[in-house]
Design an enzyme around this catalytic site. Structure first.
Site, PDB file in Angstrom:
ATOM      1  N   HIS A  11       0.814  -1.378   0.114  1.00 26.08           N
ATOM      2  CA  HIS A  11      -0.155   0.055   0.097  1.00 26.08           C
ATOM      3  C   HIS A  11       0.785   1.419  -0.056  1.00 26.08           C
ATOM      4  O   HIS A  11       1.978   1.180   0.226  1.00 26.08           O
ATOM      5  CB  HIS A  11      -1.046  -0.086   1.096  1.00 26.08           C
ATOM      6  CG  HIS A  11      -0.044   0.305   2.643  1.00 26.08           C
ATOM      7  ND1 HIS A  11       0.711  -0.719   3.058  1.00 26.08           N
ATOM      8  CD2 HIS A  11      -0.082   1.354   3.544  1.00 26.08           C
ATOM      9  CE1 HIS A  11       1.136  -0.381   4.233  1.00 26.08           C
ATOM     10  NE2 HIS A  11       0.871   0.719   4.375  1.00 26.08           N
TER      11      HIS A  11
ATOM     12  N   ARG B 209       5.662   7.688  12.870  1.00 27.30           N
ATOM     13  CA  ARG B 209       5.583   8.336  11.416  1.00 27.30           C
ATOM     14  C   ARG B 209       5.091   9.713  11.514  1.00 27.30           C
ATOM     15  O   ARG B 209       4.226  10.086  12.167  1.00 27.30           O
ATOM     16  CB  ARG B 209       4.902   7.493  10.494  1.00 27.30           C
ATOM     17  CG  ARG B 209       3.503   7.240  10.646  1.00 27.30           C
ATOM     18  CD  ARG B 209       2.934   6.761   9.607  1.00 27.30           C
ATOM     19  NE  ARG B 209       1.022   6.623   9.555  1.00 27.30           N
ATOM     20  CZ  ARG B 209       0.361   6.046   8.847  1.00 27.30           C
ATOM     21  NH1 ARG B 209       0.794   5.260   7.700  1.00 27.30           N
ATOM     22  NH2 ARG B 209      -0.740   5.839   8.964  1.00 27.30           N
TER      23      ARG B 209
ATOM     24  N   ASP C  85       0.502   5.077   1.866  1.00 28.53           N
ATOM     25  CA  ASP C  85      -0.243   5.532   2.944  1.00 28.53           C
ATOM     26  C   ASP C  85      -1.386   6.514   2.501  1.00 28.53           C
ATOM     27  O   ASP C  85      -1.344   7.238   1.882  1.00 28.53           O
ATOM     28  CB  ASP C  85       0.807   6.544   3.858  1.00 28.53           C
ATOM     29  CG  ASP C  85       1.842   5.689   4.666  1.00 28.53           C
ATOM     30  OD1 ASP C  85       1.411   4.624   4.954  1.00 28.53           O
ATOM     31  OD2 ASP C  85       2.937   6.224   5.037  1.00 28.53           O
TER      32      ASP C  85
ATOM     33  N   HIS D 185       4.588   0.195  -0.077  1.00 27.14           N
ATOM     34  CA  HIS D 185       5.774  -0.466   0.678  1.00 27.14           C
ATOM     35  C   HIS D 185       4.658  -1.709   1.582  1.00 27.14           C
ATOM     36  O   HIS D 185       3.474  -1.611   1.465  1.00 27.14           O
ATOM     37  CB  HIS D 185       6.140   0.367   1.818  1.00 27.14           C
ATOM     38  CG  HIS D 185       5.201   1.202   2.641  1.00 27.14           C
ATOM     39  ND1 HIS D 185       4.264   2.372   2.031  1.00 27.14           N
ATOM     40  CD2 HIS D 185       4.720   1.000   3.883  1.00 27.14           C
ATOM     41  CE1 HIS D 185       3.875   2.892   3.286  1.00 27.14           C
ATOM     42  NE2 HIS D 185       3.781   1.990   4.402  1.00 27.14           N
TER      43      HIS D 185
END
Length: 334
Positions: A139, A307, A141, A290
């Site tokens: 996917h 993150r 983000d 990723h």
């Protein structure tokens, strides 16, 4: 240099290449795989970095799609400050209890461990129901939004002694690797990206399914987007959010998506990173997908990552048409 596969960029904004390492602005950018990934040394991200270093890091991210830093001493404040040099951090409206309360820009991956429990599932069951195909975990983000984040800065706090690696794939290289007739075909297609695609409902009263429906996010994106900074054409596809290719039948869509997803994650377009405490990965969310690790849950080792995402723009296709929101995706709403 411009080709029929899009615009190809090499090198960095400043600096030269010595033995495979790009040097400039006092830092070193060392590629780690053929199509994607570079390690950057010679910079302390916790300190205030000058504009020349910012430009060099930005150029490296655009060229190599994901860059890695090791042995960094970032805390939440310096993490946000570093990310802010490259754009406006995203402020999420909903986070879990593990995320730091005083830093709304920071999301902690440990939040995910409690999500399934809120709906009567342990984490393993939650993952099984979300990832029922081999390519499901790949996917970008927040790709179901009409304006997905432009980039992500992820830092490791606690990692297992082995396992827990993350893998990224270069979607510009994946597009360029398609044959010319297939590139011409997919240039004109669009696909629906939707939160919770393919989730396998639990028998009876499924609280997580209700949660997905109550917080639904969906957009129609071009299957090939034009990168707003490099001009590259990017195969904008992933296994986590893509519902189907629009204006084709479902069987046709399924066959096309399987082919394109397999193309997107071919090993030669990927890089795998071994995390250590203090490691930082900074990737272009517009040009990569990723895969979070699936090899460490049974080991019982803690893995805590933080993150910060940077606000992105609305993707634009080869034909100049922007993405369109379907539900829950007004620009700027998180």
């Amino acid at each position: 240099m411009t080709t029929d596969r899009g615009t190809v960029y090499g090198g960095t904004a400043e600096g030269d290449t010595v033995d495979g390492a790009e040097r400039g602005a006092g830092i070193e950018v060392k590629p780690v795989a053929g199509h994607i990934g570079a390690e950057i040394t010679g910079v302390d991200l916790a300190e205030e970095i000058d504009d020349a270093v910012v430009a060099e890091i930005r150029a490296a991210v655009l060229r190599w799609k994901v860059v890695f830093f090791r042995d960094q001493k970032l805390d939440h404040a310096s993490h946000v400050a570093f990310a802010r040099r490259f754009g406006e951090p995203v402020v999420l409206g909903r986070r879990g209890s593990a995320s730091p309360p005083g830093f709304p820009e920071v999301e902690t991956t440990a939040d995910r461990l409690e999500l399934g429990g809120r709906f009567g599932m342990d984490h393993d069951e939650w993952l099984r129901r979300r990832r029922h195909t081999l390519l499901r975990g790949w996917h970008c983000d927040h790709g179901a939004r009409v304006d997905p984040p432009a980039a992500t800065v992820l830092r490791a706090e606690t990692v297992p002694p082995y396992g827990g690696d993350t893998t990224w794939s270069n979607l510009a290289a994946a597009y360029a690797g398609l044959s010319a007739p297939v590139r011409a075909f997919v240039d004109g297609l669009r696909a629906e990206h939707r939160l919770g695609v393919g989730y396998q409902a639990r028998p009876g009263d499924d609280g997580y399914l209700r949660h997905l429906l109550d917080h639904q996010v969906a957009s129609v994106h071009p299957l090939v987007r034009v990168h707003p900074e490099t001009g590259e054409r990017v195969l904008f596809v992933n296994g986590y959010y893509v519902e189907q290719i629009v204006d084709v039948s479902r069987p046709e869509s399924a066959a096309l998506l399987e082919m394109l997803l397999e193309q997107a994650v071919r090993p030669e377009y990927t890089v795998r990173f071994r995390w250590e405490p203090g490691s930082v990965a900074f990737w272009d969310n517009r040009a990569t997908i990723h895969l979070a690790p699936g090899d460490n849950a049974h080991l019982g080792f803690p893995r805590t990552m933080h993150r910060v995402m940077l606000t992105g723009d609305v993707p634009v296709g080869v034909d100049g048409r922007p993405s369109e929101p379907l539900t829950g995706t007004e620009a700027g709403r998180w």
